[in-house]
Scaffold this active site. Sequence first.
Site, PDB file in Angstrom:
ATOM      1  N   ASP A 194       0.856  -1.184   0.000  1.00  0.00           N
ATOM      2  CA  ASP A 194       0.000   0.000   0.000  1.00  0.00           C
ATOM      3  C   ASP A 194       0.888   1.228   0.000  1.00  0.00           C
ATOM      4  O   ASP A 194       2.103   1.142  -0.159  1.00  0.00           O
ATOM      5  CB  ASP A 194      -0.990  -0.051   1.174  1.00  0.00           C
ATOM      6  CG  ASP A 194      -0.297  -0.231   2.506  1.00  0.00           C
ATOM      7  OD1 ASP A 194       0.758   0.410   2.724  1.00  0.00           O
ATOM      8  OD2 ASP A 194      -0.794  -1.015   3.336  1.00  0.00           O
ATOM      9  N   LYS A 197      -4.176   3.598  -1.328  1.00  0.00           N
ATOM     10  CA  LYS A 197      -5.046   4.719  -1.675  1.00  0.00           C
ATOM     11  C   LYS A 197      -4.260   5.668  -2.589  1.00  0.00           C
ATOM     12  O   LYS A 197      -3.131   6.015  -2.304  1.00  0.00           O
ATOM     13  CB  LYS A 197      -5.430   5.467  -0.400  1.00  0.00           C
ATOM     14  CG  LYS A 197      -6.486   6.540  -0.593  1.00  0.00           C
ATOM     15  CD  LYS A 197      -6.705   7.299   0.718  1.00  0.00           C
ATOM     16  CE  LYS A 197      -7.437   6.424   1.727  1.00  0.00           C
ATOM     17  NZ  LYS A 197      -7.819   7.206   2.951  1.00  0.00           N
ATOM     18  N   MET A 221      -2.222   8.934  11.753  1.00  0.00           N
ATOM     19  CA  MET A 221      -3.404   9.159  10.908  1.00  0.00           C
ATOM     20  C   MET A 221      -4.273  10.271  11.474  1.00  0.00           C
ATOM     21  O   MET A 221      -5.502  10.189  11.432  1.00  0.00           O
ATOM     22  CB  MET A 221      -4.218   7.858  10.784  1.00  0.00           C
ATOM     23  CG  MET A 221      -3.433   6.743  10.123  1.00  0.00           C
ATOM     24  SD  MET A 221      -4.239   5.114  10.194  1.00  0.00           S
ATOM     25  CE  MET A 221      -3.784   4.534  11.829  1.00  0.00           C
TER      26      MET A 221
END
Lengths: 240, 240
Positions: free
Chosen positions: A35, A57, A164
């Site tokens: 990722d 993403k 995050m």
Amino acid sequence: GLGRVWLVGGGPGDTGLVTARGRSILAQADVVIVDRLGPRALLEELSPDVEIVDVGKTSGNHPVPQHEINALLIQHAQAGSDVVRLKGGDPYVLGRGGEELSACRAAGIEVEVVPGVTSAVSVPAAAGIPVTHRGVARGFSVLTGHDGAAEVPGGADHTLVLLMGVTRLADTAAALVTADRPADTPVAVVEDGYGPGQRVTVGTLANIAERAAEVGVRPPAVIVVGAVVRLSPSWPHQAR
Amino acid sequence: GLGRVWLVGGGPGDTGLVTARGRSILAQADVVIVDRLGPRALLEELSPDVEIVDVGKTSGNHPVPQHEINALLIQHAQAGSDVVRLKGGDPYVLGRGGEELSACRAAGIEVEVVPGVTSAVSVPAAAGIPVTHRGVARGFSVLTGHDGAAEVPGGADHTLVLLMGVTRLADTAAALVTADRPADTPVAVVEDGYGPGQRVTVGTLANIAERAAEVGVRPPAVIVVGAVVRLSPSWPHQAR
């Protein structure tokens, strides 16, 4: 026969901060599932016949949902491939490694977790911030910025590391102000730790959201809250 | 000219869990300063002309005090040697790396911290315990067992990891029982993570001290408190 799965903690992004074991397992993989947070430069060292599956993403796109990542791991292993799931940081530090492990085991696939250098500790270190330091901080907590941060009390001598948390920085910083943790508690936001775009933005719980907005802070970034931030070379007026 | 100093996080003890960068810096050292927590098996790979200085605690002896370790780093670098301070886990996780860094800098010695795989995350992983897990724990705190553990509230869904806590386990376990963290909260004590003597002892805050005493738990060990302990294969009656 069935392939096996390794959940490899790739560390904070610097290729030198992958473990020896992680590197050698990666070199023997048939399929690597990555990722956006793993140390992607390592992929360039792989043999050209290794299949690389990107579940990250990308701007404008959605990431592959976790249950589909789990299914991919299982499918490739069931097809006989040895699969490496290359993750940023450590698989068990807010990395959903436990879910991937459980899914593989439930499907009868052998799976091993290879710990990595967690971004929660190493990205602050890249900015010169020790998460603990004698006389400054005796411990630290690691949380997402999305939830729970305000529920972990402790004064400025207990370091908080938020992963995050950039998109909700204003709300989080406001929620973190308590009797024990005043508005002038130092905060650092470290973007792209060890990467070419590494940048450290410092402030206090009172003004960090404004400062981060001014300079356009973007994920991935690690947020550090506590007196240890003053030890960073990025903190103004430091004495050393 | 002056030598340089590297503070290298050696990981939890398994030689495969040292970073690539840590290993390559170690291979170029003139002097390596080790204690009992670093991955000592790596020393066997060193060239025979590398000077190894052991500052570790041995039974019946006292360890070298921190200020003397700082002085050793500086003396060897001032004598022109490149010095590696090989530490267990990560230098900044209760490892006094920040003190060693400050001392070297104050003496005009160039010093670099190389992050490592922290024992706080990886030793629980060795016992099959993820410090975070979706639906079970959203964050974790790392503390010494000696102080402060009871000051960090949070329910069983916030994992506590205690380093250096074995000798005071009974006091700590009693202090950790709060309204949010009942006496039946699961606890695991993981001795000698990744080593030949790895052993996992499980219990609850109410009985872990007694169980640890029964089996003769000894340092070094990592203590994990919280619902994630139930995910370990060492936990009885687990469903997976």
